[in-house]
Enzyme design. Structure first.
Site, mmCIF file in Angstrom:
data_model
loop_
_atom_site.group_PDB
_atom_site.id
_atom_site.type_symbol
_atom_site.label_atom_id
_atom_site.label_comp_id
_atom_site.label_asym_id
_atom_site.label_seq_id
_atom_site.Cartn_x
_atom_site.Cartn_y
_atom_site.Cartn_z
ATOM 1 N N ASP A 1 0.425 4.821 1.473
ATOM 2 C CA ASP A 1 -0.326 5.813 2.231
ATOM 3 C C ASP A 1 0.281 7.188 2.004
ATOM 4 O O ASP A 1 1.504 7.340 1.891
ATOM 5 C CB ASP A 1 -0.314 5.478 3.725
ATOM 6 C CG ASP A 1 -1.106 4.220 4.041
ATOM 7 O OD1 ASP A 1 -1.973 3.852 3.222
ATOM 8 O OD2 ASP A 1 -0.849 3.610 5.091
ATOM 9 N N ASP B 1 4.232 4.989 15.229
ATOM 10 C CA ASP B 1 4.621 3.971 16.197
ATOM 11 C C ASP B 1 6.127 3.756 16.335
ATOM 12 O O ASP B 1 6.696 3.942 17.410
ATOM 13 C CB ASP B 1 3.909 2.644 15.900
ATOM 14 C CG ASP B 1 4.034 2.198 14.443
ATOM 15 O OD1 ASP B 1 4.830 2.806 13.685
ATOM 16 O OD2 ASP B 1 3.342 1.247 14.055
ATOM 17 N N ASP C 1 0.845 -1.191 0.000
ATOM 18 C CA ASP C 1 0.000 0.000 0.000
ATOM 19 C C ASP C 1 0.882 1.243 0.000
ATOM 20 O O ASP C 1 2.015 1.210 0.496
ATOM 21 C CB ASP C 1 -0.906 0.038 1.244
ATOM 22 C CG ASP C 1 -1.781 -1.199 1.351
ATOM 23 O OD1 ASP C 1 -2.643 -1.380 0.493
ATOM 24 O OD2 ASP C 1 -1.578 -1.974 2.304
#
Length: 360
Positions: A70, A134, A68
């Protein structure tokens, strides 16, 4: 190597980020989805700042193919929606935009503030946005137009050194979102990044927090593991960090009680990882079979059962029910689990026709 500067609270000029050039990060534009590039270009044409962010940047740097792309921007969701007619705004608290190109969906988010912690819902700046991500290896911003990587947290160094280091305080990172523990072991396996003693200890001590996570979200994370060419390494890490008992409690109990089952199960997961490496497009039902086939073997004396009066339909019904409970809290698509059960039974000699397998 270049630097991005800003000012501190006293107005003094300070170094904020390292800017890596193409010769340093070695990312090739050929490895970036052309539609992701189009989104960046159109946002820039609309006067907005935008970057590819997170796991895609990490994967591009280490040589993995991103699944993906993002994108993060200073544009608000309503402005993004005006730029892209082929988009929809999602989310109730913090709103994101999905930009759709055929079967592909790109998540475009606005820079987010960390004033309310890493799960806050206020818009912010890139300097705030980076502090709510994170791990450092996921906190890199890539500008494909200038072909530079912007690094506020020494994430590039950690990638090169194969170190997994949290951006968020270790005291709050898993309290705010326990799923980050699963991501930690996944990143450790897929990027060969070593977790420090304190991080590993914190995961072991916080494992019980996964009981707060909904079955649907756990299912999503488990399916990512099942589809990974590193499935065996991730599950091995989950066992060592005491997370596995909250992911697959029935399997964890059998692993603990039966060494022969443990040997077979881990061997099956290793085969699954090799399958994923060879062909990522294999249907889910085939992959689920690697999770349940050893469990099915333990259910009964199959040669005796097959010779008995129980019909194959009854055997399937009973086995299906037990397997459904066995994989909880994971809740896979029913027809795929049915396929896995029927295929496993056929391997054991139960008269399940290929025709019935094809129907589901």
């Amino acid at each position: 190597m270049l630097y991005r500067y800003g000012t501190d609270k006293n107005g003094k000029l300070v170094k904020k980020a390292v800017v890596y050039t193409k010769d340093e990060h070695l990312i090739s534009l050929e490895n970036i989805d052309i539609d992701a590039l189009q989104i960046i270009n159109r946002l820039r044409d609309a006067g907005c700042t935008s970057y590819i962010v997170g796991g895609a940047v990490r994967d591009l740097i280490v040589g993995n193919k991103p699944k993906d792309f993002d994108i993060v921007t200073d544009a608000t969701p309503s402005k993004i929606k005006r730029v892209f007619r082929n988009s929809r705004i999602i989310g109730r608290r913090f709103r994101l935009v999905h930009v759709v190109f055929g079967t592909k969906i790109f998540e475009v988010s606005t820079f987010r503030s960390n004033a309310e912690g890493s799960v806050g819902n206020e818009f912010g700046t890139i300097e705030q946005d980076v502090l709510r991500r994170d791990f450092t290896i996921n906190a890199l911003y890539y500008d494909p137009l200038q072909e530079v990587v912007i690094d506020y947290v020494d994430g590039m160094k950690d990638i090169k050194k194969h170190i997994l280091r949290p951006v968020i305080s270790i005291d709050t990172i898993f309290v705010e979102d326990p799923v980050r523990m699963l991501r930690a072991i996944k990143y450790s396996a897929t990027t060969h990044a070593k977790m420090g003693h304190n991080l590993r200890k914190k995961i072991c001590n916080s494992a019980e927090l996964l009981t707060q996570i909904s079955p649907s979200r756990l299912t999503e994370e488990l399916l990512k593991i099942i589809n990974s060419p590193y499935a065996d390494e991730i599950i091995s890490e989950a066992i060592q960090t005491d997370l596995f008992i909250y992911l697959q409690p029935s399997a964890a109990a059998l692993l603990d009680a039966n060494k022969e089952y443990e040997r077979k199960y881990l061997s099956s997961i290793s085969e699954l990882a090799k399958l994923n490496l060879q062909d990522s497009g294999v249907r889910l039902g085939i992959k689920l079979k690697y999770l349940i086939r050893d469990f099915i073997e333990t259910l009964t004396d199959w040669p005796k059962e097959i010779q008995g009066k129980t019909s194959s339909t009854e055997l399937f019904a009973k086995t299906w029910k037990q397997c459904r409970n066995f994989v909880l809290p994971m809740n896979p698509v029913r027809k795929e689990l049915e396929y896995a059960v029927k295929s496993s039974l056929k391997d054991l000699g139960v008269n399940i026709s290929l025709k019935s397998l094809k129907k589901i």
